[in-house]
Design a protein around this motif. Structure first.
Motif, mmCIF file in Angstrom:
data_model
loop_
_atom_site.group_PDB
_atom_site.id
_atom_site.type_symbol
_atom_site.label_atom_id
_atom_site.label_comp_id
_atom_site.label_asym_id
_atom_site.label_seq_id
_atom_site.Cartn_x
_atom_site.Cartn_y
_atom_site.Cartn_z
ATOM 1 N N GLN A 55 -57.316 100.265 -7.651
ATOM 2 C CA GLN A 55 -57.583 101.562 -7.031
ATOM 3 C C GLN A 55 -56.944 101.634 -5.641
ATOM 4 O O GLN A 55 -56.309 102.632 -5.288
ATOM 5 C CB GLN A 55 -59.085 101.809 -6.915
ATOM 6 C CG GLN A 55 -59.416 103.151 -6.297
ATOM 7 C CD GLN A 55 -60.928 103.361 -6.156
ATOM 8 O OE1 GLN A 55 -61.727 102.631 -6.737
ATOM 9 N NE2 GLN A 55 -61.303 104.351 -5.387
ATOM 10 N N ILE A 57 -54.365 99.902 -4.558
ATOM 11 C CA ILE A 57 -52.906 99.953 -4.725
ATOM 12 C C ILE A 57 -52.454 101.369 -5.069
ATOM 13 O O ILE A 57 -51.482 101.878 -4.491
ATOM 14 C CB ILE A 57 -52.447 98.947 -5.796
ATOM 15 C CG1 ILE A 57 -52.609 97.518 -5.275
ATOM 16 C CG2 ILE A 57 -51.006 99.212 -6.229
ATOM 17 C CD1 ILE A 57 -52.472 96.446 -6.328
ATOM 18 N N ARG A 58 -53.168 102.008 -5.996
ATOM 19 C CA ARG A 58 -52.813 103.387 -6.357
ATOM 20 C C ARG A 58 -52.903 104.313 -5.152
ATOM 21 O O ARG A 58 -52.048 105.177 -4.944
ATOM 22 C CB ARG A 58 -53.720 103.890 -7.476
ATOM 23 C CG ARG A 58 -53.304 103.410 -8.841
ATOM 24 C CD ARG A 58 -54.089 104.108 -9.952
ATOM 25 N NE ARG A 58 -54.624 103.057 -10.807
ATOM 26 C CZ ARG A 58 -55.883 102.630 -10.833
ATOM 27 N NH1 ARG A 58 -56.796 103.199 -10.104
ATOM 28 N NH2 ARG A 58 -56.251 101.668 -11.637
ATOM 29 N N GLU A 59 -53.950 104.156 -4.363
ATOM 30 C CA GLU A 59 -54.114 104.996 -3.174
ATOM 31 C C GLU A 59 -52.996 104.749 -2.168
ATOM 32 O O GLU A 59 -52.484 105.690 -1.559
ATOM 33 C CB GLU A 59 -55.465 104.735 -2.519
ATOM 34 C CG GLU A 59 -56.625 105.277 -3.325
ATOM 35 C CD GLU A 59 -57.971 105.003 -2.683
ATOM 36 O OE1 GLU A 59 -58.016 104.584 -1.499
ATOM 37 O OE2 GLU A 59 -58.995 105.204 -3.351
ATOM 38 N N LEU A 60 -52.610 103.506 -1.990
ATOM 39 C CA LEU A 60 -51.526 103.197 -1.048
ATOM 40 C C LEU A 60 -50.205 103.755 -1.558
ATOM 41 O O LEU A 60 -49.386 104.234 -0.763
ATOM 42 C CB LEU A 60 -51.436 101.683 -0.830
ATOM 43 C CG LEU A 60 -52.600 101.070 -0.050
ATOM 44 C CD1 LEU A 60 -52.529 99.550 -0.091
ATOM 45 C CD2 LEU A 60 -52.608 101.565 1.390
ATOM 46 N N GLU A 61 -49.990 103.698 -2.851
ATOM 47 C CA GLU A 61 -48.750 104.224 -3.426
ATOM 48 C C GLU A 61 -48.638 105.737 -3.262
ATOM 49 O O GLU A 61 -47.551 106.258 -3.077
ATOM 50 C CB GLU A 61 -48.661 103.869 -4.906
ATOM 51 C CG GLU A 61 -48.355 102.420 -5.163
ATOM 52 C CD GLU A 61 -48.347 102.079 -6.650
ATOM 53 O OE1 GLU A 61 -47.747 101.047 -6.992
ATOM 54 O OE2 GLU A 61 -48.929 102.824 -7.465
ATOM 55 N N THR A 62 -49.767 106.416 -3.339
ATOM 56 C CA THR A 62 -49.741 107.881 -3.247
ATOM 57 C C THR A 62 -49.996 108.390 -1.831
ATOM 58 O O THR A 62 -49.991 109.599 -1.599
ATOM 59 C CB THR A 62 -50.799 108.500 -4.178
ATOM 60 O OG1 THR A 62 -52.099 108.046 -3.779
ATOM 61 C CG2 THR A 62 -50.535 108.130 -5.629
ATOM 62 N N GLY A 63 -50.237 107.470 -0.901
ATOM 63 C CA GLY A 63 -50.485 107.873 0.479
ATOM 64 C C GLY A 63 -51.860 108.462 0.703
ATOM 65 O O GLY A 63 -52.100 109.111 1.705
ATOM 66 N N GLN A 64 -52.798 108.209 -0.216
ATOM 67 C CA GLN A 64 -54.139 108.774 -0.106
ATOM 68 C C GLN A 64 -55.137 107.815 0.501
ATOM 69 O O GLN A 64 -56.309 108.131 0.605
ATOM 70 C CB GLN A 64 -54.637 109.223 -1.481
ATOM 71 C CG GLN A 64 -53.811 110.330 -2.078
ATOM 72 C CD GLN A 64 -54.286 110.683 -3.472
ATOM 73 O OE1 GLN A 64 -55.255 110.152 -3.966
ATOM 74 N NE2 GLN A 64 -53.579 111.586 -4.104
ATOM 75 N N SER A 65 -54.710 106.628 0.876
ATOM 76 C CA SER A 65 -55.641 105.642 1.404
ATOM 77 C C SER A 65 -55.993 105.934 2.851
ATOM 78 O O SER A 65 -55.166 106.406 3.628
ATOM 79 C CB SER A 65 -55.035 104.244 1.306
ATOM 80 O OG SER A 65 -55.896 103.304 1.888
#
Length: 67
Positions: A55, A57-65
Protein backbone atom coordinates in the motif's frame (compact mmCIF):
# COMPACT_ATOMS: atom_id res chain seq x y z
CA UNK A 1 0.39 6.29 12.74
CA UNK A 2 -0.80 5.34 9.26
CA UNK A 3 0.68 1.86 9.26
CA UNK A 4 0.44 0.60 12.85
CA UNK A 5 1.38 -2.93 11.86
CA UNK A 6 5.06 -1.93 11.75
CA UNK A 7 5.01 -0.66 15.34
CA UNK A 8 2.98 -3.69 16.44
CA UNK A 9 5.55 -6.01 14.87
CA UNK A 10 8.50 -4.35 16.56
CA UNK A 11 6.56 -4.20 19.83
CA UNK A 12 5.86 -7.93 19.66
CA UNK A 13 9.55 -8.75 19.64
CA UNK A 14 10.82 -9.22 23.19
CA UNK A 15 13.64 -6.82 24.09
CA UNK A 16 15.88 -9.78 24.87
CA UNK A 17 15.93 -10.83 21.20
CA UNK A 18 18.71 -9.16 19.23
CA UNK A 19 17.75 -7.19 16.12
CA UNK A 20 19.74 -5.38 13.46
CA UNK A 21 23.41 -4.80 14.13
CA UNK A 22 23.03 -6.07 17.71
CA UNK A 23 23.03 -9.54 16.17
CA UNK A 24 26.66 -9.05 15.15
CA UNK A 25 27.67 -9.15 18.81
CA UNK A 26 25.96 -12.43 19.65
CA UNK A 27 27.45 -15.89 19.38
CA UNK A 28 26.03 -18.10 16.65
CA UNK A 29 24.67 -20.66 19.11
CA UNK A 30 22.74 -17.98 21.00
CA UNK A 31 21.29 -16.56 17.77
CA UNK A 32 20.19 -19.99 16.65
CA UNK A 33 18.46 -20.55 19.98
CA UNK A 34 16.48 -17.29 19.51
CA UNK A 35 15.51 -17.92 15.89
CA UNK A 36 12.37 -20.03 16.46
CA UNK A 37 10.82 -17.30 18.60
CA UNK A 38 11.69 -14.56 16.09
CA UNK A 39 10.46 -16.64 13.16
CA UNK A 40 7.12 -17.26 14.89
CA UNK A 41 6.63 -13.51 15.35
CA UNK A 42 7.60 -12.80 11.74
CA UNK A 43 5.12 -15.40 10.47
CA UNK A 44 2.37 -13.89 12.60
CA UNK A 45 2.90 -10.44 11.03
CA UNK A 46 4.18 -11.29 7.53
CA UNK A 47 0.93 -10.91 5.57
CA UNK A 48 -0.08 -7.66 7.28
CA UNK A 49 3.40 -6.17 6.84
CA UNK A 50 3.46 -7.09 3.15
CA UNK A 51 0.00 -5.57 2.65
CA UNK A 52 1.05 -2.33 4.36
CA UNK A 53 4.32 -2.19 2.42
CA UNK A 54 2.52 -2.68 -0.90
CA UNK A 55 0.00 0.00 0.00
CA UNK A 56 2.81 2.40 0.86
CA UNK A 57 4.63 1.62 -2.40
CA UNK A 58 1.45 2.26 -4.39
CA UNK A 59 0.93 5.57 -2.61
CA UNK A 60 4.52 6.64 -3.26
CA UNK A 61 4.22 5.69 -6.92
CA UNK A 62 1.08 7.78 -7.36
CA UNK A 63 2.27 10.69 -5.22
CA UNK A 64 -0.56 10.20 -2.73
CA UNK A 65 1.59 9.43 0.29
CA UNK A 66 1.76 11.81 3.24
CA UNK A 67 5.40 10.82 3.78
Amino acid sequence: MRFPVFAAFVGAIPPALPLGTARLHWQAESLLACEPQLIAIEVQFRERILDAALQLIRELETGQSAF
